[in-house]
Scaffold this active site. Structure first.
Site, PDB file in Angstrom:
ATOM      1  N   ARG A 236       0.726  -1.089  -0.210  1.00  0.00           N
ATOM      2  CA  ARG A 236      -0.021   0.267   0.250  1.00  0.00           C
ATOM      3  C   ARG A 236       0.402   1.048   0.214  1.00  0.00           C
ATOM      4  O   ARG A 236       2.177   1.636   0.403  1.00  0.00           O
ATOM      5  CB  ARG A 236      -0.965   0.241   1.571  1.00  0.00           C
ATOM      6  CG  ARG A 236      -2.179  -0.953   1.014  1.00  0.00           C
ATOM      7  CD  ARG A 236      -2.939  -0.678   0.157  1.00  0.00           C
ATOM      8  NE  ARG A 236      -4.470  -1.307  -0.240  1.00  0.00           N
ATOM      9  CZ  ARG A 236      -4.597  -2.283  -0.803  1.00  0.00           C
ATOM     10  NH1 ARG A 236      -3.766  -2.421  -1.894  1.00  0.00           N
ATOM     11  NH2 ARG A 236      -5.962  -2.762  -1.044  1.00  0.00           N
ATOM     12  N   GLU A 265      -2.853   8.565  -3.692  1.00  0.00           N
ATOM     13  CA  GLU A 265      -3.307   7.511  -5.056  1.00  0.00           C
ATOM     14  C   GLU A 265      -4.525   7.854  -5.443  1.00  0.00           C
ATOM     15  O   GLU A 265      -5.296   8.172  -4.386  1.00  0.00           O
ATOM     16  CB  GLU A 265      -3.341   6.051  -4.378  1.00  0.00           C
ATOM     17  CG  GLU A 265      -3.695   5.112  -5.816  1.00  0.00           C
ATOM     18  CD  GLU A 265      -3.681   3.788  -5.962  1.00  0.00           C
ATOM     19  OE1 GLU A 265      -4.199   2.815  -6.410  1.00  0.00           O
ATOM     20  OE2 GLU A 265      -2.130   3.558  -5.088  1.00  0.00           O
ATOM     21  N   HIS A 283      -1.517   0.913  -9.887  1.00  0.00           N
ATOM     22  CA  HIS A 283      -2.065  -0.359  -9.513  1.00  0.00           C
ATOM     23  C   HIS A 283      -2.447  -1.493 -10.320  1.00  0.00           C
ATOM     24  O   HIS A 283      -3.644  -1.560 -10.142  1.00  0.00           O
ATOM     25  CB  HIS A 283      -3.258   0.383  -8.536  1.00  0.00           C
ATOM     26  CG  HIS A 283      -3.599  -0.470  -7.646  1.00  0.00           C
ATOM     27  ND1 HIS A 283      -3.433   0.338  -6.431  1.00  0.00           N
ATOM     28  CD2 HIS A 283      -3.830  -2.112  -6.374  1.00  0.00           C
ATOM     29  CE1 HIS A 283      -3.792  -0.691  -5.413  1.00  0.00           C
ATOM     30  NE2 HIS A 283      -3.812  -1.495  -5.738  1.00  0.00           N
TER      31      HIS A 283
END
Length: 316
Positions: A236, A265, A283
């Site tokens: 993450r 993000e 991602h």
């Protein structure tokens, strides 16, 4: 029949499976739920199949929501306050296992692209300015036989390490809070994070997002890495202090980074986008049709189990 909201478009066969069991509404928007939509989801549906970016903090669980379960599409669920949900009588589930191999593949992709300067080379060819081969052009780091440092030896960390050890003959060292046994490859657990960071030519982050792992990679951690080493993050974004990473890269304190996730993000700092020694992916960790179908079916199975038996298959 329970009424379910699916917050983003999913593969057709996943939606079809959900409709076999539930009265389903599929939201057509691909962006995260707005605050108003989240409130409606908890008040107007018996269950919600949510995903990354659909942030449900404690404030959304005030009162008595109609929703009894949030089935998360994905392994990481730090966007859902699971403790507050539980206190409000809302179960939370996730989809472990389905994402392991695909995410490990992306970690290896980032390692190779960053160490071998593949992104930089691809941009050079596309620019039309490639002058042709010569012996000292885009010299990168040969990964075979190097040392991989894995931070977090869970399912995904093990899959990454196995690929590196068995595919590239890499020596594996790792940092993990608990003991790890029965590995099908040779690996050494080191007691301190800094030991792993200092020993590795490539560091891969594979830890969950928790308050304890927030900014796990900070100034001190980056200072422990070797100057020729590369950092890969497929966990993450907020596991890494992005501002400190940028400083370390600018100052040459580490050689490069491969990132599939970002602290804020989908915002990616221009400083990272401008650096040739950084590989940036949007991602893509689980982005294959087969994996997304598996994730969707697992999320639906959690919903089915909850409404039939009172508990999801994969509670968090």
């Amino acid at each position: 029949m329970p009424k379910i909201l699916i917050t983003r478009p999913l593969p057709e066969n996943v939606v079809a499976e959900a409709r076999r069991h539930f009265d389903v509404e599929v939201r057509s928007e691909t962006l995260p739920l707005t605050a108003e939509e989240k409130a409606r989801a908890l008040a107007g549906f018996d269950g919600v199949l949510a995903t990354l970016g659909d942030t449900f903090d404690a404030s959304f669980f005030d009162g008595t929501p109609r929703c009894r379960i949030i089935a998360n599409f994905g392994v990481g669920y730090n966007h859902i306050d699971a403790e507050a949900a539980c206190a409000a009588g809302v179960a939370v589930s996730n989809t472990p296992g389905a994402v392991t191999d695909a995410t490990a593949d992306i970690a290896i992709t980032l390692m190779l692209m960053t160490c071998r300067r593949a992104g930089e080379g691809e941009r050079l060819v596309r620019s039309g300015d490639w002058p042709g081969w010569h012996p000292t052009q885009l010299l990168g780091m040969h990964v075979t036989g190097k040392t991989l440092g894995v931070v977090g030896m869970g399912r995904i960390g093990k899959a990454i390490a196995q690929r590196a050890a068995m595919g590239f003959g890499m020596k594996v060292v790792f940092y993990n809070r608990s003991a790890v046994t029965d590995l099908p490859f040779e690996a050494t657990r080191l007691d301190r994070l800094e030991e792993v960071l200092g020993a590795a030519d490539v560091v891969v982050l594979a830890v969950p997002a928790t308050p304890q792992t927030h900014h796990l990679i900070d100034t001190a951690a980056l200072a422990a890495m070797q100057r020729h080493a590369c950092l890969v993050n497929i966990s993450r974004g907020d596991v890494v202090d992005e501002a400190e990473l940028i400083d370390a890269l600018r100052q040459g304190r580490i050689a490069g980074a491969g990132l599939d996730v970002y602290e804020f993000e989908p915002k990616v700092p221009r400083a990272l986008r401008d650096m040739e020694n950084v590989t940036l992916l949007p991602h893509l960790g689980t982005s294959t049709l087969e994996v997304r179908e598996d994730m969707g079916r697992m999320a639906v199975a959690n919903l089915v189990a909850f409404f039939e038996d009172g508990a999801p298959l994969n509670p968090v």
